[in-house]
Design an enzyme around this catalytic site. Structure first.
Site, PDB file in Angstrom:
ATOM      1  N   SER A 126     -73.065  97.992 -53.819  1.00  0.00           N
ATOM      2  CA  SER A 126     -72.986  96.559 -54.107  1.00  0.00           C
ATOM      3  C   SER A 126     -73.162  95.694 -52.863  1.00  0.00           C
ATOM      4  O   SER A 126     -73.251  96.193 -51.747  1.00  0.00           O
ATOM      5  CB  SER A 126     -71.652  96.250 -54.781  1.00  0.00           C
ATOM      6  N   ARG A 162     -68.011  94.394 -43.640  1.00  0.00           N
ATOM      7  CA  ARG A 162     -66.775  93.995 -44.309  1.00  0.00           C
ATOM      8  C   ARG A 162     -65.649  94.041 -43.291  1.00  0.00           C
ATOM      9  O   ARG A 162     -65.564  94.973 -42.500  1.00  0.00           O
ATOM     10  CB  ARG A 162     -66.460  94.940 -45.477  1.00  0.00           C
ATOM     11  N   ASN A 175     -72.914 105.851 -50.505  1.00  0.00           N
ATOM     12  CA  ASN A 175     -72.932 105.397 -51.901  1.00  0.00           C
ATOM     13  C   ASN A 175     -74.316 105.579 -52.507  1.00  0.00           C
ATOM     14  O   ASN A 175     -75.293 105.045 -51.984  1.00  0.00           O
ATOM     15  CB  ASN A 175     -72.561 103.916 -51.973  1.00  0.00           C
ATOM     16  N   LYS A 202     -58.492 111.684 -50.208  1.00  0.00           N
ATOM     17  CA  LYS A 202     -59.385 110.977 -51.127  1.00  0.00           C
ATOM     18  C   LYS A 202     -59.618 111.746 -52.417  1.00  0.00           C
ATOM     19  O   LYS A 202     -60.070 112.891 -52.379  1.00  0.00           O
ATOM     20  CB  LYS A 202     -60.753 110.750 -50.459  1.00  0.00           C
ATOM     21  N   GLU A 238     -64.612 106.275 -56.984  1.00  0.00           N
ATOM     22  CA  GLU A 238     -65.352 105.231 -56.277  1.00  0.00           C
ATOM     23  C   GLU A 238     -64.736 103.879 -56.628  1.00  0.00           C
ATOM     24  O   GLU A 238     -64.073 103.753 -57.653  1.00  0.00           O
ATOM     25  CB  GLU A 238     -66.819 105.203 -56.744  1.00  0.00           C
ATOM     26  N   GLY A 239     -65.018 102.891 -55.800  1.00  0.00           N
ATOM     27  CA  GLY A 239     -64.681 101.524 -56.179  1.00  0.00           C
ATOM     28  C   GLY A 239     -63.478 100.942 -55.465  1.00  0.00           C
ATOM     29  O   GLY A 239     -63.103  99.807 -55.696  1.00  0.00           O
ATOM     30  N   LYS A 290     -67.552 112.438 -53.065  1.00  0.00           N
ATOM     31  CA  LYS A 290     -66.863 112.720 -51.804  1.00  0.00           C
ATOM     32  C   LYS A 290     -66.802 114.215 -51.525  1.00  0.00           C
ATOM     33  O   LYS A 290     -66.851 114.654 -50.376  1.00  0.00           O
ATOM     34  CB  LYS A 290     -65.486 112.077 -51.839  1.00  0.00           C
ATOM     35  N   GLU A 312     -68.390 106.868 -46.025  1.00  0.00           N
ATOM     36  CA  GLU A 312     -68.909 107.496 -47.248  1.00  0.00           C
ATOM     37  C   GLU A 312     -70.349 107.054 -47.458  1.00  0.00           C
ATOM     38  O   GLU A 312     -70.832 106.109 -46.819  1.00  0.00           O
ATOM     39  CB  GLU A 312     -68.065 107.121 -48.475  1.00  0.00           C
ATOM     40  N   ARG A 355     -76.166 102.833 -49.889  1.00  0.00           N
ATOM     41  CA  ARG A 355     -75.489 102.187 -48.763  1.00  0.00           C
ATOM     42  C   ARG A 355     -74.596 103.204 -48.079  1.00  0.00           C
ATOM     43  O   ARG A 355     -73.770 103.831 -48.729  1.00  0.00           O
ATOM     44  CB  ARG A 355     -74.655 100.989 -49.223  1.00  0.00           C
TER      45      ARG A 355
HETATM   46  P1  ADP Z   1     -64.486 104.068 -52.188  1.00  0.00           P
HETATM   47  O1  ADP Z   1     -65.447 104.948 -52.887  1.00  0.00           O
HETATM   48  O2  ADP Z   1     -63.288 103.745 -52.990  1.00  0.00           O
HETATM   49  O3  ADP Z   1     -65.149 102.857 -51.593  1.00  0.00           O
HETATM   50  P2  ADP Z   1     -64.109 104.924 -49.435  1.00  0.00           P
HETATM   51  O4  ADP Z   1     -64.261 106.305 -48.949  1.00  0.00           O
HETATM   52  O5  ADP Z   1     -65.170 103.977 -49.037  1.00  0.00           O
HETATM   53  O6  ADP Z   1     -63.928 104.966 -51.006  1.00  0.00           O
HETATM   54  O7  ADP Z   1     -62.713 104.358 -48.968  1.00  0.00           O
HETATM   55  C1  ADP Z   1     -62.262 103.053 -49.249  1.00  0.00           C
HETATM   56  C2  ADP Z   1     -61.847 102.334 -47.982  1.00  0.00           C
HETATM   57  O8  ADP Z   1     -60.822 103.061 -47.305  1.00  0.00           O
HETATM   58  C3  ADP Z   1     -62.957 102.191 -46.964  1.00  0.00           C
HETATM   59  O9  ADP Z   1     -63.716 101.041 -47.220  1.00  0.00           O
HETATM   60  C4  ADP Z   1     -62.205 102.125 -45.645  1.00  0.00           C
HETATM   61  O10 ADP Z   1     -61.743 100.813 -45.405  1.00  0.00           O
HETATM   62  C5  ADP Z   1     -60.999 103.004 -45.901  1.00  0.00           C
HETATM   63  N1  ADP Z   1     -61.281 104.364 -45.397  1.00  0.00           N
HETATM   64  C6  ADP Z   1     -61.913 105.353 -46.063  1.00  0.00           C
HETATM   65  N2  ADP Z   1     -62.013 106.462 -45.317  1.00  0.00           N
HETATM   66  C7  ADP Z   1     -61.427 106.171 -44.145  1.00  0.00           C
HETATM   67  C8  ADP Z   1     -61.211 106.913 -42.938  1.00  0.00           C
HETATM   68  N3  ADP Z   1     -61.602 108.178 -42.819  1.00  0.00           N
HETATM   69  N4  ADP Z   1     -60.573 106.285 -41.924  1.00  0.00           N
HETATM   70  C9  ADP Z   1     -60.150 105.009 -42.044  1.00  0.00           C
HETATM   71  N5  ADP Z   1     -60.320 104.259 -43.142  1.00  0.00           N
HETATM   72  C10 ADP Z   1     -60.954 104.828 -44.193  1.00  0.00           C
HETATM   73 MG    MG Z   2     -66.430 102.692 -50.012  1.00  0.00          MG
END
Ligand code: ADP
Ligand code: MG
Length: 555
Positions: free
Chosen positions: A232, A531, A227, A444, A448-449, A390, A225, A209
């Site tokens: 999920s 979402r 996945n 970051k 994950e998660g 990441k 990102e 995803r």
């Molecule tokens: P995880 O692996 O924990 O899902 P993500 O990279 O998806 O990590 O980050 C979690 C959440 O943080 C995302 O679903 C999004 O809502 C927010 N987020 C992540 N990166 C960004 C970004 N560059 N700008 C704005 N919001 C972000």
């Molecule tokens: Mg995510």
């Protein structure tokens, strides 16, 4: 008798298994008109088995999608009704009424999660259910971004596969991270052990995803990102799309919304199909699929949507196991066969193993290694898992890196267009900018998660602290440009209560990939997850409690 007539007959006699079998045998030959008719037939049938009904819905949408490119079902239809943006001004009485219907629908159709207030809700199915948090109406989303995200899915699938084959690239790119992050280090140890053994994965299965937000300032669809492990909500996202279409069927006229603008979502049936095809490639009819799960899982119904289809539609047995249970029960025979509960395992599908919490002792790491050593098809393999980190996302965004893995210049340009700014913490200029303007960045860690990212003032403090600690620590994180989607009003429903909020959305597109040696068996975009969260929230996870499930209203 034509296939269509035969299927209809079976539908009316509720011989669903037969109808499904005939449908699947004929699906590539059947015209678009058939999809519409099938749809109609399904809508009229009060099929008692929700899993079958979902599958048929998916098949019909699926076929419609195949014929029209993407799921622009609205475009096929001439009698459009007047469309307005999602209403901000729906009378509270009407909202109450729609919410009530939505809650009933969710309960009846399994749009549910375990209720954390009830003991056993994360372990025993059927105990302590609550509806999954959802957005009452689908979020308006421009068609061109939807198309763009859909087009990117197969290109990312291919990229992941290519990168996974370059063991040296993965080890080198993550070498500094290895020093700073114990979890990534353990994953890399398994990976290098496989490299030393020259172990190859001939059959490779990816259930992916890719997540995006549309940046309000630049109007660009930018990737959050990618996945590769435990992607999920394939199950529940399909249910939300169905919920929204259903609500708009009833209330669309009042709201000025057309249910046909909610694209069909086939994620879960296509995930099941990909696993079934992988199982088929493994070529042992007595083999099972093992789902690696967490000990407690409140999102278990999302997983069961998939396993029910595997069982009911594809006739494949699944076994749920934690890594601890696999450590205690699993074994690998001398020919590489993975055995669980005395049965050969064709596919190991991970819905755990992406966080250090899933490895409380050496035993769980032993189980992960055992799986990797075996000849079972892993979804994901350790290489696919690492490609989804990441740090690798940031490495791939560097100049000239994509060119190492892909040949097609157009594909490369499409990928690059969706890359946000990504930097390592060894980039002194980027770190300086982030300390000066922390609100424009996200920090970051290699996790994950959900719930792990660092924002705003915390980000500034963390960077200063990391700089003081010294060079090693910096490798545990990446810096990313913060994306600011435009907010719009939405009705968010949690635990039976609705709130009107200014909200922003994140679109995920699912991709399936299956390859056996040189033969690409599947490389598709297959559905979506929307979402939505209040615009003031930084994080986005639904399971982590930040966002609600949503679908799309194409504009
Ligand atoms: P995880 O692996 O924990 O899902 P993500 O990279 O998806 O990590 O980050 C979690 C959440 O943080 C995302 O679903 C999004 O809502 C927010 N987020 C992540 N990166 C960004 C970004 N560059 N700008 C704005 N919001 C972000
Ligand atoms: Mg995510």
């Amino acid at each position: 008798m034509s296939a269509l007539a035969r299927i209809r007959l079976d539908l009316f006699s509720t011989n669903l298994f037969n109808a499904d079998r005939i449908y699947n045998q004929n699906r590539t030959l059947l015209p678009l008109a058939f999809a519409r008719e099938l749809h109609f037939a399904i809508a009229k049938q009060d099929l008692h088995n929700a899993a079958y009904r979902r599958q048929f819905h998916s098949c019909a949408f699926d076929l419609t999608m195949d014929r029209t490119g993407f799921a622009e079902r609205g475009e096929e239809v001439e009698d459009e009704i007047a469309i307005s943006p999602i209403a901000h001004s729906v009378a509270p009485d009407l909202v109450d009424e729609i919410v009530y219907d939505a809650l009933v629908w969710s309960s009846l159709h399994g749009l549910v999660v375990g209720d954390r207030r009830v003991e056993g809700s994360g372990t025993v199915p059927g105990v302590g259910l609550v509806h999954a948090p959802f957005s009452l109406l689908p979020m308006p989303f421009p068609k061109r971004y939807w198309r763009q995200a859909s087009e990117l899915a197969p290109i990312f699938n291919e990229l992941v596969d290519r990168v996974s084959l370059d063991g040296k690239f993965l080890q080198d790119a993550l070498s500094r991270t290895k020093q700073a992050d114990a979890f990534t280090s353990r994953l890399l140890d398994i990976h290098s052990e496989m490299l030393e053994k020259n172990k190859t994965e001939d059959i490779r299965l990816g259930l992916h995803r890719s997540d995006y937000m549309v940046d309000g300032e630049t109007n660009l669809l930018l990737q959050i990102e990618f996945n590769t492990i435990s992607s999920s909500f394939a199950g529940l996202s399909c249910l939300v799309s169905e919920l929204h279409r259903n609500l708009l069927n009833h209330y669309g006229k009042n709201l000025g919304l057309d249910p046909r603008k909610v694209p069909g979502n086939t994620a879960v049936s296509r995930f099941a199909e990909a696993i079934a095809k992988a199982w088929n490639e493994y070529n042992n009819t007595s083999a099972v699929v093992t789902i690696v799960v967490q000990g407690e899982e409140r999102n278990m119904y999302d997983q069961h949507c998939l396993t029910a289809l595997l069982k009911e539609i594809h006739g494949i047995a699944t076994i749920r196991k934690t890594l601890s249970e696999i450590a205690a029960n699993g074994e690998v025979l001398s020919d590489g066969t993975l055995i669980m509960d005395g049965k050969p395992v064709a596919v190991v599908y991970f819905r755990a193993g992406y966080t250090p919490n899933d490895y409380p002792s050496e035993a769980e790491w032993g189980a992960r290694l055992l799986i990797e050593k075996s000849s079972a098809i892993k979804c994901p393999s350790i290489s696919y898992h690492l490609v989804g980190t990441k740090k690798i996302q940031q490495e791939l965004a560097k100049p000239n890196v994509l060119e190492r893995f892909l040949d097609n210049a157009e594909d490369i340009a499409k990928l690059r267009k969706c890359f946000a700014g990504l930097w390592s913490l060894y980039d002194a200029d980027a770190v300086k900018s982030a300390i000066e303007k922390p609100d424009l960045f996200v920090l970051k860690p290699q996790r994950e998660g959900g719930g792990n990212n660092i924002y705003g003032d915390d980000l500034r403090k963390a960077l200063i602290e990391l700089q003081q600690k010294g060079t090693e620590e910096l490798a545990a994180y990446i810096l990313m440009q913060r994306i600011f989607p435009t907010a719009s009003p939405a009705f968010l429903v949690r635990e039976g209560v609705w709130f009107q909020e200014n909200a922003i959305s994140e679109l995920g597109t699912y991709g399936t990939y299956l390859r056996s040696k040189d033969k690409v068996i599947i490389n598709d975009q297959c559905g979506y997850l929307m979402r939505t969260k209040v615009s003031s929230s930084n994080e986005g996870g639904v399971a982590a409690g930040y966002a609600v499930l949503d679908s799309i209203y194409l504009t």
